[in-house]
Design an enzyme around this catalytic site. Structure first.
Site, short mmCIF file in Angstrom:
data_model
loop_
_atom_site.label_atom_id
_atom_site.label_comp_id
_atom_site.label_asym_id
_atom_site.label_seq_id
_atom_site.Cartn_x
_atom_site.Cartn_y
_atom_site.Cartn_z
N HIS A 18 0.84 -1.21 0.00
CA HIS A 18 0.00 0.00 0.00
C HIS A 18 0.88 1.26 0.00
O HIS A 18 0.62 2.20 -0.74
CB HIS A 18 -0.89 0.05 1.25
CG HIS A 18 -1.93 -1.05 1.34
ND1 HIS A 18 -2.08 -1.84 2.45
CD2 HIS A 18 -2.87 -1.47 0.47
CE1 HIS A 18 -3.08 -2.68 2.27
NE2 HIS A 18 -3.57 -2.49 1.06
N LYS A 42 -18.02 -6.65 7.49
CA LYS A 42 -16.67 -7.24 7.39
C LYS A 42 -16.11 -7.51 8.78
O LYS A 42 -16.30 -6.69 9.70
CB LYS A 42 -15.72 -6.28 6.66
CG LYS A 42 -15.74 -6.45 5.15
CD LYS A 42 -14.47 -5.85 4.54
CE LYS A 42 -14.44 -5.99 3.03
NZ LYS A 42 -13.20 -5.45 2.45
N ARG A 91 -2.01 -6.03 -8.44
CA ARG A 91 -0.90 -6.98 -8.32
C ARG A 91 -0.94 -8.04 -9.41
O ARG A 91 0.07 -8.39 -9.99
CB ARG A 91 -0.95 -7.68 -6.95
CG ARG A 91 -0.59 -6.78 -5.80
CD ARG A 91 -1.10 -7.33 -4.49
NE ARG A 91 -2.55 -7.26 -4.44
CZ ARG A 91 -3.27 -7.48 -3.36
NH1 ARG A 91 -2.69 -7.82 -2.24
NH2 ARG A 91 -4.58 -7.38 -3.39
N SER A 129 -2.65 -7.95 2.75
CA SER A 129 -3.09 -7.90 4.15
C SER A 129 -3.59 -9.27 4.60
O SER A 129 -3.40 -9.66 5.75
CB SER A 129 -4.19 -6.85 4.33
OG SER A 129 -3.70 -5.57 4.05
P1 ADP Z 1 -9.84 -3.96 0.04
O1 ADP Z 1 -10.42 -4.55 1.30
O2 ADP Z 1 -10.67 -2.88 -0.56
O3 ADP Z 1 -9.37 -4.97 -0.98
P2 ADP Z 1 -7.07 -3.58 0.73
O4 ADP Z 1 -6.62 -2.82 1.93
O5 ADP Z 1 -6.85 -5.05 0.75
O6 ADP Z 1 -8.57 -3.17 0.55
O7 ADP Z 1 -6.37 -3.00 -0.57
C1 ADP Z 1 -6.56 -1.66 -0.99
C2 ADP Z 1 -5.96 -1.48 -2.39
O8 ADP Z 1 -4.55 -1.71 -2.34
C3 ADP Z 1 -6.49 -2.44 -3.45
O9 ADP Z 1 -6.58 -1.74 -4.67
C4 ADP Z 1 -5.43 -3.49 -3.53
O10 ADP Z 1 -5.42 -4.11 -4.81
C5 ADP Z 1 -4.19 -2.64 -3.34
N1 ADP Z 1 -3.06 -3.41 -2.86
C6 ADP Z 1 -3.00 -4.21 -1.80
N2 ADP Z 1 -1.78 -4.77 -1.65
C7 ADP Z 1 -1.03 -4.29 -2.68
C8 ADP Z 1 0.32 -4.50 -3.12
N3 ADP Z 1 1.13 -5.34 -2.47
N4 ADP Z 1 0.74 -3.84 -4.22
C9 ADP Z 1 -0.10 -3.01 -4.88
N5 ADP Z 1 -1.38 -2.79 -4.53
C10 ADP Z 1 -1.85 -3.41 -3.45
#
Ligand code: ADP
Length: 153
Positions: A18, A42, A91, A129
């Site tokens: 992130h 959630k 990703r 995450s």
């Molecule tokens: P959500 O619950 O909406 O999926 P996340 O916190 O998991 O929220 O992710 C938020 C955003 O960050 C999403 O667009 C996800 O694809 C992106 N993201 C998460 N991990 C990575 C990473 N390692 N590299 C690039 N983008 C990421």
């Protein structure tokens, strides 16, 4: 008109992936608001206040970055904070399919909001995450994969 982007997500917890997406997007926008989702349906591992505080601590030196919790439709929150852009990271092709549907629906709902995608840096592509929560649950060391501000016990 200033270019405000909303980066919405659960950030449960915020990861180095992130952080990479946000820091690489700083030149594109005047302000990036990190919108921390608080969705009643959630089950989060970490409370909203921790998720918000950890992001604030991670970006305390970035005047362009703000953190706000929100619930409800992402496009409604965009209107509230005057964000014309939604920022998301990609990703894998699985991310692409998932994100495509959300971005297209958001565009139906609100024509004035465009989603902008940043491709993950290759070294962060496996960081999620979900996997980090799994490492934590099983007593592994997740510290290398989370943002600086995250305080794991
Ligand atoms: P959500 O619950 O909406 O999926 P996340 O916190 O998991 O929220 O992710 C938020 C955003 O960050 C999403 O667009 C996800 O694809 C992106 N993201 C998460 N991990 C990575 C990473 N390692 N590299 C690039 N983008 C990421």
């Amino acid at each position: 008109m200033s270019r405000i982007a909303l980066f919405p997500g659960s950030f449960d917890p915020i990861t180095i992936g992130h952080v990479d997406v946000i820091t690489r997007s700083l030149d594109l926008f005047d302000k990036i608001i990190i919108g921390v989702g608080n969705n009643a349906t959630k089950n989060y591992m970490f409370p909203l206040q921790d998720r918000v505080d950890w992001i604030k601590d991670s970006f305390s030196e970035y005047h362009q970055v703000e953190v706000q919790a929100y619930n409800g439709l992402t496009v409604d929150f965009c209107k509230k904070v005057h964000a014309r852009f939604i920022l998301r990271g990609l990703r894998t092709s699985a991310d692409f399919e998932f994100e495509r549907a959300i971005a297209q629906m958001n565009h139906y709902l609100e024509r004035g909001v465009e989603t902008v995608f940043i491709l993950s840096s290759p070294q962060y592509a496996p960081v999620s995450s979900t996997i980090i929560r799994d490492i934590i649950r099983n007593g592994g060391n997740a510290a290398p994969f989370v943002a600086d501000g995250v305080k794991l016990k």
